[in-house]
Scaffold this active site. Structure first.
Site, PDB file in Angstrom:
ATOM      1  N   TYR A 154     -42.063 -88.418 -77.952  1.00 44.67           N
ATOM      2  CA  TYR A 154     -43.090 -87.388 -77.717  1.00 44.67           C
ATOM      3  C   TYR A 154     -42.609 -86.059 -78.314  1.00 44.67           C
ATOM      4  O   TYR A 154     -43.328 -85.402 -79.070  1.00 44.67           O
ATOM      5  CB  TYR A 154     -43.338 -87.257 -76.216  1.00 44.67           C
ATOM      6  CG  TYR A 154     -44.445 -86.291 -75.834  1.00 44.67           C
ATOM      7  CD1 TYR A 154     -45.778 -86.687 -75.874  1.00 44.67           C
ATOM      8  CD2 TYR A 154     -44.162 -84.993 -75.418  1.00 44.67           C
ATOM      9  CE1 TYR A 154     -46.802 -85.800 -75.514  1.00 44.67           C
ATOM     10  CE2 TYR A 154     -45.168 -84.109 -75.058  1.00 44.67           C
ATOM     11  CZ  TYR A 154     -46.481 -84.520 -75.093  1.00 44.67           C
ATOM     12  OH  TYR A 154     -47.492 -83.648 -74.747  1.00 44.67           O
ATOM     13  N   LYS A 158     -44.297 -84.130 -81.502  1.00 46.42           N
ATOM     14  CA  LYS A 158     -44.905 -82.817 -81.256  1.00 46.42           C
ATOM     15  C   LYS A 158     -44.229 -81.753 -82.136  1.00 46.42           C
ATOM     16  O   LYS A 158     -44.880 -80.811 -82.573  1.00 46.42           O
ATOM     17  CB  LYS A 158     -44.842 -82.457 -79.772  1.00 46.42           C
ATOM     18  CG  LYS A 158     -45.764 -83.326 -78.888  1.00 46.42           C
ATOM     19  CD  LYS A 158     -47.247 -83.108 -79.205  1.00 46.42           C
ATOM     20  CE  LYS A 158     -48.176 -83.781 -78.201  1.00 46.42           C
ATOM     21  NZ  LYS A 158     -49.600 -83.537 -78.458  1.00 46.42           N
TER      22      LYS A 158
HETATM   23  N1  LIG Z   1     -51.134 -81.877 -69.663  1.00 48.58           N
HETATM   24  C1  LIG Z   1     -50.030 -81.301 -70.078  1.00 48.58           C
HETATM   25  O1  LIG Z   1     -49.166 -80.879 -69.272  1.00 48.58           O
HETATM   26  C2  LIG Z   1     -49.777 -81.120 -71.546  1.00 48.58           C
HETATM   27  C3  LIG Z   1     -48.677 -80.330 -71.933  1.00 48.58           C
HETATM   28  C4  LIG Z   1     -48.431 -80.170 -73.283  1.00 48.58           C
HETATM   29  C5  LIG Z   1     -49.248 -80.746 -74.223  1.00 48.58           C
HETATM   30  N2  LIG Z   1     -50.301 -81.496 -73.843  1.00 48.58           N
HETATM   31  C6  LIG Z   1     -51.144 -82.100 -74.876  1.00 48.58           C
HETATM   32  O2  LIG Z   1     -52.484 -81.770 -74.624  1.00 48.58           O
HETATM   33  C7  LIG Z   1     -53.318 -82.750 -75.219  1.00 48.58           C
HETATM   34  C8  LIG Z   1     -54.390 -83.167 -74.211  1.00 48.58           C
HETATM   35  O3  LIG Z   1     -53.758 -83.841 -73.146  1.00 48.58           O
HETATM   36  P1  LIG Z   1     -54.287 -83.810 -71.626  1.00 48.58           P
HETATM   37  O4  LIG Z   1     -53.167 -83.281 -70.834  1.00 48.58           O
HETATM   38  O5  LIG Z   1     -55.613 -83.180 -71.554  1.00 48.58           O
HETATM   39  O6  LIG Z   1     -54.339 -85.377 -71.329  1.00 48.58           O
HETATM   40  P2  LIG Z   1     -55.546 -86.367 -70.913  1.00 48.58           P
HETATM   41  O7  LIG Z   1     -54.925 -87.700 -70.833  1.00 48.58           O
HETATM   42  O8  LIG Z   1     -56.269 -85.829 -69.736  1.00 48.58           O
HETATM   43  O9  LIG Z   1     -56.527 -86.291 -72.161  1.00 48.58           O
HETATM   44  C9  LIG Z   1     -56.195 -86.873 -73.391  1.00 48.58           C
HETATM   45  C10 LIG Z   1     -57.457 -87.430 -74.007  1.00 48.58           C
HETATM   46  O10 LIG Z   1     -57.109 -87.900 -75.330  1.00 48.58           O
HETATM   47  C11 LIG Z   1     -57.761 -89.137 -75.508  1.00 48.58           C
HETATM   48  N3  LIG Z   1     -57.034 -89.915 -76.511  1.00 48.58           N
HETATM   49  C12 LIG Z   1     -55.779 -90.432 -76.416  1.00 48.58           C
HETATM   50  N4  LIG Z   1     -55.485 -91.115 -77.535  1.00 48.58           N
HETATM   51  C13 LIG Z   1     -56.568 -91.016 -78.346  1.00 48.58           C
HETATM   52  C14 LIG Z   1     -56.865 -91.510 -79.633  1.00 48.58           C
HETATM   53  N5  LIG Z   1     -55.998 -92.281 -80.303  1.00 48.58           N
HETATM   54  N6  LIG Z   1     -58.065 -91.210 -80.176  1.00 48.58           N
HETATM   55  C15 LIG Z   1     -58.948 -90.444 -79.506  1.00 48.58           C
HETATM   56  N7  LIG Z   1     -58.737 -89.956 -78.278  1.00 48.58           N
HETATM   57  C16 LIG Z   1     -57.546 -90.247 -77.701  1.00 48.58           C
HETATM   58  C17 LIG Z   1     -57.754 -89.815 -74.150  1.00 48.58           C
HETATM   59  O11 LIG Z   1     -58.746 -90.827 -74.057  1.00 48.58           O
HETATM   60  C18 LIG Z   1     -58.034 -88.629 -73.221  1.00 48.58           C
HETATM   61  O12 LIG Z   1     -59.410 -88.431 -73.007  1.00 48.58           O
HETATM   62  C19 LIG Z   1     -52.393 -83.876 -75.671  1.00 48.58           C
HETATM   63  O13 LIG Z   1     -52.169 -83.774 -77.053  1.00 48.58           O
HETATM   64  C20 LIG Z   1     -51.119 -83.608 -74.904  1.00 48.58           C
HETATM   65  O14 LIG Z   1     -49.985 -84.117 -75.568  1.00 48.58           O
HETATM   66  C21 LIG Z   1     -50.599 -81.700 -72.511  1.00 48.58           C
END
Ligand SMILES: NC(=O)c1ccc[n+]([C@@H]2O[C@H](COP(=O)([O-])OP(=O)(O)OC[C@H]3O[C@@H](n4cnc5c(N)ncnc54)[C@H](O)[C@@H]3O)[C@@H](O)[C@H]2O)c1
Length: 269
Positions: A154, A158
């Site tokens: 990851y 990233k």
């Molecule tokens: N939540 C956190 O603490 C956090 C922190 C840092 C970064 N992020 C990043 O934020 C972004 C959103 O994550 P989130 O926390 O909202 O998670 P989440 O799981 O709630 O949402 C992620 C969404 O991406 C979709 N998805 C996953 N793989 C996919 C693909 N191959 N094609 C299309 N859609 C796909 C999933 O179906 C889901 O709806 C991600 O890139 C994650 O790495 C999240």
């Protein structure tokens, strides 16, 4: 960029940060949102709530991304803002082995966190360059400028997302294209194992999706490259740059502490 009147294409917007961002864009006057997600039903639900266009799309499949972009252009005629937000996380199988994720997982992480953004930019950039205006946003992670303990694949992918955003910013800004990379720490979503409805301030350091979306939209309006939803990340990043070895020693202590308390973050797909 003023979000008012703009058309946004947001991937991974069926839930979590992406969905909250679509809502925030609409609140700030966006003329339309394209909600792309692997889960077509959730994409359509979000789109229906916001009067947008929902498309099922695996962002790691270039043909599927091209088809989603064609659908967006047929519907709205243009896309002004791309937010490559889709992502996922999995904790390493063996927390004492930084390379324990199987090759297939490394590959999937690379495709979803890096190549997906390449595909979406390839598809949308020509129209933006023609209009000499557009905004490319990649939701990376604080793990992309620091590192997530217990999550090598990851963190590495990233970091790749941050590097890609830097290249885009260096290459296209003079032609009217704005670029941002978003590096959040913890936000209450399925990835971190929290309920999205977690009330604000419940867990120190963990933001709600609404707080994260608001911070991201504010950053886009300021046209800032590095968008930090958590202000403290800037201090960590500065400390890392000023003394890498000291920063690594601190991360080792953090790892040891988490190891002892069994407190590794349980990230979920
Ligand atoms: N939540 C956190 O603490 C956090 C922190 C840092 C970064 N992020 C990043 O934020 C972004 C959103 O994550 P989130 O926390 O909202 O998670 P989440 O799981 O709630 O949402 C992620 C969404 O991406 C979709 N998805 C996953 N793989 C996919 C693909 N191959 N094609 C299309 N859609 C796909 C999933 O179906 C889901 O709806 C991600 O890139 C994650 O790495 C999240």
């Amino acid at each position: 960029m003023n979000i008012d009147g703009k058309i946004a294409f947001v991937t991974g917007a069926g839930r979590g940060i992406g969905r909250a961002l679509c809502r925030e864009f609409r609140t700030r006057g966006a003329a339309g949102v394209v909600v792309a997600d692997l889960d077509g039903e959730r994409a359509r639900d979000t789109a229906a709530e916001l009067g947008g266009l929902g498309v099922q799309c695996d962002v790691s499949d270039e043909a599927a991304v091209n088809a989603a972009v064609r659908a967006a252009l047929a519907h709205y005629g243009r896309v002004d803002i791309l937010v490559s937000n889709a992502g996922f996380g999995v904790t390493e199988l063996d927390l004492d082995d930084a390379l324990s994720a199987p090759n297939a997982m490394w590959q999937r992480m690379w495709e979803v966190h890096v190549m997906a953004h390449v595909y979406a930019v390839r598809a949308l950039l020509p129209g933006m360059l023609e209009r000499a205006e557009g905004y490319l946003v990649n939701v990376a992670s604080a793990a992309g400028v620091l590192s997530q303990v217990g999550d090598t694949a990851y963190s590495v992918t990233k970091h790749g997302a941050v590097g890609l955003a830097e290249s885009l910013a260096i290459t296209y800004v003079e032609r009217g294209i704005r670029v941002s990379v978003v590096c959040p720490q913890y936000v209450a979503t399925a990835i971190t194992g929290f309920d999205e409805a977690l009330p604000e301030g419940t867990v120190p350091g963990v933001l709600t999706v609404e707080q994260a979306a608001c911070a991201i939209a504010d950053g886009l309006e300021r046209e800032q490259f590095l968008l930090l939803t958590h202000a403290e990340v800037l201090g960590f990043f500065q400390r890392k740059a000023s003394d890498y070895d000291r920063w690594l020693a601190g991360m080792r202590r953090l790892r040891a502490g988490l190891r002892c308390s069994g407190g590794f973050l349980k990230v979920k797909r």
